[in-house]
Design a protein around this motif. Structure first.
Motif, mmCIF file in Angstrom:
data_model
loop_
_atom_site.group_PDB
_atom_site.id
_atom_site.type_symbol
_atom_site.label_atom_id
_atom_site.label_comp_id
_atom_site.label_asym_id
_atom_site.label_seq_id
_atom_site.Cartn_x
_atom_site.Cartn_y
_atom_site.Cartn_z
ATOM 1 N N LEU A 16 71.567 36.628 98.585
ATOM 2 C CA LEU A 16 71.960 35.489 97.754
ATOM 3 C C LEU A 16 70.759 34.889 97.017
ATOM 4 O O LEU A 16 70.879 34.458 95.860
ATOM 5 C CB LEU A 16 72.647 34.428 98.598
ATOM 6 N N GLY A 17 69.611 34.861 97.654
ATOM 7 C CA GLY A 17 68.405 34.377 96.985
ATOM 8 C C GLY A 17 68.002 35.268 95.832
ATOM 9 O O GLY A 17 67.568 34.785 94.779
ATOM 10 N N ALA A 18 68.162 36.580 96.006
ATOM 11 C CA ALA A 18 67.839 37.516 94.922
ATOM 12 C C ALA A 18 68.787 37.336 93.752
ATOM 13 O O ALA A 18 68.370 37.400 92.585
ATOM 14 C CB ALA A 18 67.889 38.951 95.439
ATOM 15 N N ILE A 19 70.054 37.087 94.040
ATOM 16 C CA ILE A 19 71.025 36.837 92.963
ATOM 17 C C ILE A 19 70.655 35.564 92.205
ATOM 18 O O ILE A 19 70.673 35.528 90.968
ATOM 19 C CB ILE A 19 72.454 36.759 93.521
ATOM 20 N N ALA A 20 70.318 34.507 92.921
ATOM 21 C CA ALA A 20 69.948 33.237 92.279
ATOM 22 C C ALA A 20 68.684 33.396 91.448
ATOM 23 O O ALA A 20 68.603 32.882 90.320
ATOM 24 C CB ALA A 20 69.754 32.154 93.335
ATOM 25 N N LEU A 21 67.700 34.118 91.957
ATOM 26 C CA LEU A 21 66.465 34.332 91.213
ATOM 27 C C LEU A 21 66.711 35.149 89.960
ATOM 28 O O LEU A 21 66.181 34.827 88.888
ATOM 29 C CB LEU A 21 65.419 35.015 92.097
ATOM 30 N N SER A 22 67.540 36.182 90.062
ATOM 31 C CA SER A 22 67.819 37.000 88.876
ATOM 32 C C SER A 22 68.595 36.199 87.835
ATOM 33 O O SER A 22 68.362 36.340 86.632
ATOM 34 C CB SER A 22 68.566 38.271 89.265
ATOM 35 N N ALA A 23 69.504 35.333 88.265
ATOM 36 C CA ALA A 23 70.233 34.484 87.313
ATOM 37 C C ALA A 23 69.291 33.498 86.624
ATOM 38 O O ALA A 23 69.396 33.262 85.411
ATOM 39 C CB ALA A 23 71.349 33.735 88.026
ATOM 40 N N PHE A 24 68.365 32.944 87.371
ATOM 41 C CA PHE A 24 67.387 32.018 86.793
ATOM 42 C C PHE A 24 66.498 32.726 85.783
ATOM 43 O O PHE A 24 66.261 32.212 84.675
ATOM 44 C CB PHE A 24 66.557 31.389 87.908
ATOM 45 N N LEU A 25 66.011 33.906 86.128
ATOM 46 C CA LEU A 25 65.156 34.656 85.203
ATOM 47 C C LEU A 25 65.930 35.099 83.973
ATOM 48 O O LEU A 25 65.390 35.113 82.861
ATOM 49 C CB LEU A 25 64.531 35.857 85.919
ATOM 50 N N TRP A 26 67.202 35.448 84.136
ATOM 51 C CA TRP A 26 68.032 35.812 82.988
ATOM 52 C C TRP A 26 68.185 34.605 82.055
ATOM 53 O O TRP A 26 68.115 34.739 80.834
ATOM 54 C CB TRP A 26 69.406 36.280 83.456
ATOM 55 N N GLY A 27 68.383 33.418 82.621
ATOM 56 C CA GLY A 27 68.516 32.208 81.820
ATOM 57 C C GLY A 27 67.247 31.895 81.048
ATOM 58 O O GLY A 27 67.290 31.490 79.889
ATOM 59 N N ILE A 28 66.100 32.094 81.664
ATOM 60 C CA ILE A 28 64.831 31.868 80.968
ATOM 61 C C ILE A 28 64.657 32.880 79.844
ATOM 62 O O ILE A 28 64.262 32.532 78.733
ATOM 63 C CB ILE A 28 63.655 31.938 81.963
ATOM 64 N N LYS A 29 64.975 34.138 80.119
ATOM 65 C CA LYS A 29 64.809 35.201 79.117
ATOM 66 C C LYS A 29 65.695 34.971 77.898
ATOM 67 O O LYS A 29 65.282 35.207 76.766
ATOM 68 C CB LYS A 29 65.144 36.547 79.751
ATOM 69 N N ASN A 30 66.906 34.467 78.113
ATOM 70 C CA ASN A 30 67.849 34.270 77.015
ATOM 71 C C ASN A 30 67.765 32.894 76.379
ATOM 72 O O ASN A 30 68.573 32.557 75.520
ATOM 73 C CB ASN A 30 69.267 34.532 77.497
ATOM 74 N N GLY A 31 66.799 32.089 76.769
ATOM 75 C CA GLY A 31 66.579 30.799 76.122
ATOM 76 C C GLY A 31 67.559 29.722 76.520
ATOM 77 O O GLY A 31 67.806 28.797 75.750
ATOM 78 N N GLN A 32 68.126 29.791 77.707
ATOM 79 C CA GLN A 32 69.079 28.781 78.145
ATOM 80 C C GLN A 32 68.411 27.427 78.399
ATOM 81 O O GLN A 32 69.074 26.401 78.361
ATOM 82 C CB GLN A 32 69.782 29.242 79.424
ATOM 83 N N PHE A 33 67.131 27.412 78.629
ATOM 84 C CA PHE A 33 66.428 26.170 78.955
ATOM 85 C C PHE A 33 65.563 25.678 77.794
ATOM 86 O O PHE A 33 64.787 24.745 77.970
ATOM 87 C CB PHE A 33 65.558 26.381 80.201
ATOM 88 N N ASP A 34 65.686 26.283 76.619
ATOM 89 C CA ASP A 34 64.894 25.877 75.465
ATOM 90 C C ASP A 34 65.623 24.778 74.707
ATOM 91 O O ASP A 34 66.647 25.010 74.087
ATOM 92 C CB ASP A 34 64.640 27.056 74.528
ATOM 93 N N ASP A 35 65.119 23.594 74.768
ATOM 94 C CA ASP A 35 65.654 22.471 74.013
ATOM 95 C C ASP A 35 64.464 21.658 73.522
ATOM 96 O O ASP A 35 64.105 20.645 74.103
ATOM 97 C CB ASP A 35 66.590 21.635 74.869
ATOM 98 N N GLU A 36 63.876 22.139 72.452
ATOM 99 C CA GLU A 36 62.648 21.528 71.952
ATOM 100 C C GLU A 36 62.893 20.158 71.334
ATOM 101 O O GLU A 36 62.042 19.287 71.395
ATOM 102 C CB GLU A 36 62.002 22.453 70.928
ATOM 103 N N THR A 37 64.047 19.945 70.745
ATOM 104 C CA THR A 37 64.285 18.689 70.042
ATOM 105 C C THR A 37 64.673 17.556 70.972
ATOM 106 O O THR A 37 64.515 16.403 70.614
ATOM 107 C CB THR A 37 65.389 18.870 68.989
ATOM 108 N N LYS A 38 65.191 17.847 72.153
ATOM 109 C CA LYS A 38 65.644 16.781 73.042
ATOM 110 C C LYS A 38 64.500 15.869 73.455
ATOM 111 O O LYS A 38 64.609 14.648 73.361
ATOM 112 C CB LYS A 38 66.307 17.382 74.279
ATOM 113 N N MET A 39 63.401 16.451 73.887
ATOM 114 C CA MET A 39 62.276 15.624 74.325
ATOM 115 C C MET A 39 61.643 14.883 73.151
ATOM 116 O O MET A 39 61.248 13.730 73.290
ATOM 117 C CB MET A 39 61.236 16.483 75.037
ATOM 118 N N MET A 40 61.564 15.533 72.016
ATOM 119 C CA MET A 40 60.967 14.877 70.843
ATOM 120 C C MET A 40 61.832 13.719 70.371
ATOM 121 O O MET A 40 61.327 12.683 69.967
ATOM 122 C CB MET A 40 60.760 15.884 69.723
#
Length: 73
Positions: A16-40
């Motif tokens: 289960l930890g490997a599944i969670a880690l792979s999902a997190f890395l997939w999200g980073i790779k596909n830009g799911q956490f990129d929100d440059e304008t929100k903080m600005m």
């Protein structure tokens, strides 16, 4: 407890930890956490009045661009 129960629980946890880690890395790779304008935007517009002014400016820009796109023949 028998040792097979501990081994099964450890194996399930690692799986289960490997599944969670792979999902997190997939999200980073596909830009799911990129929100440059929100903080600005949070830094630029502290007050509600300033947020309303920014929203009105954005509406004006959109209305001007819509008027420029329409060209009757």
């Amino acid at each position: 407890m028998d040792s097979w129960v501990i081994a099964m629980m450890l194996g399930a946890s690692l799986f289960l930890g490997a599944i969670a880690l792979s999902a997190f890395l997939w999200g980073i790779k596909n830009g799911q956490f990129d929100d440059e304008t929100k903080m600005m935007n949070q830094v630029q517009y502290d007050d509600e009045r300033e947020l309303n002014d920014a929203a009105n400016q954005q509406r004006k820009k959109e209305s001007v661009s819509k008027k420029e796109e329409y060209r009757p023949e």
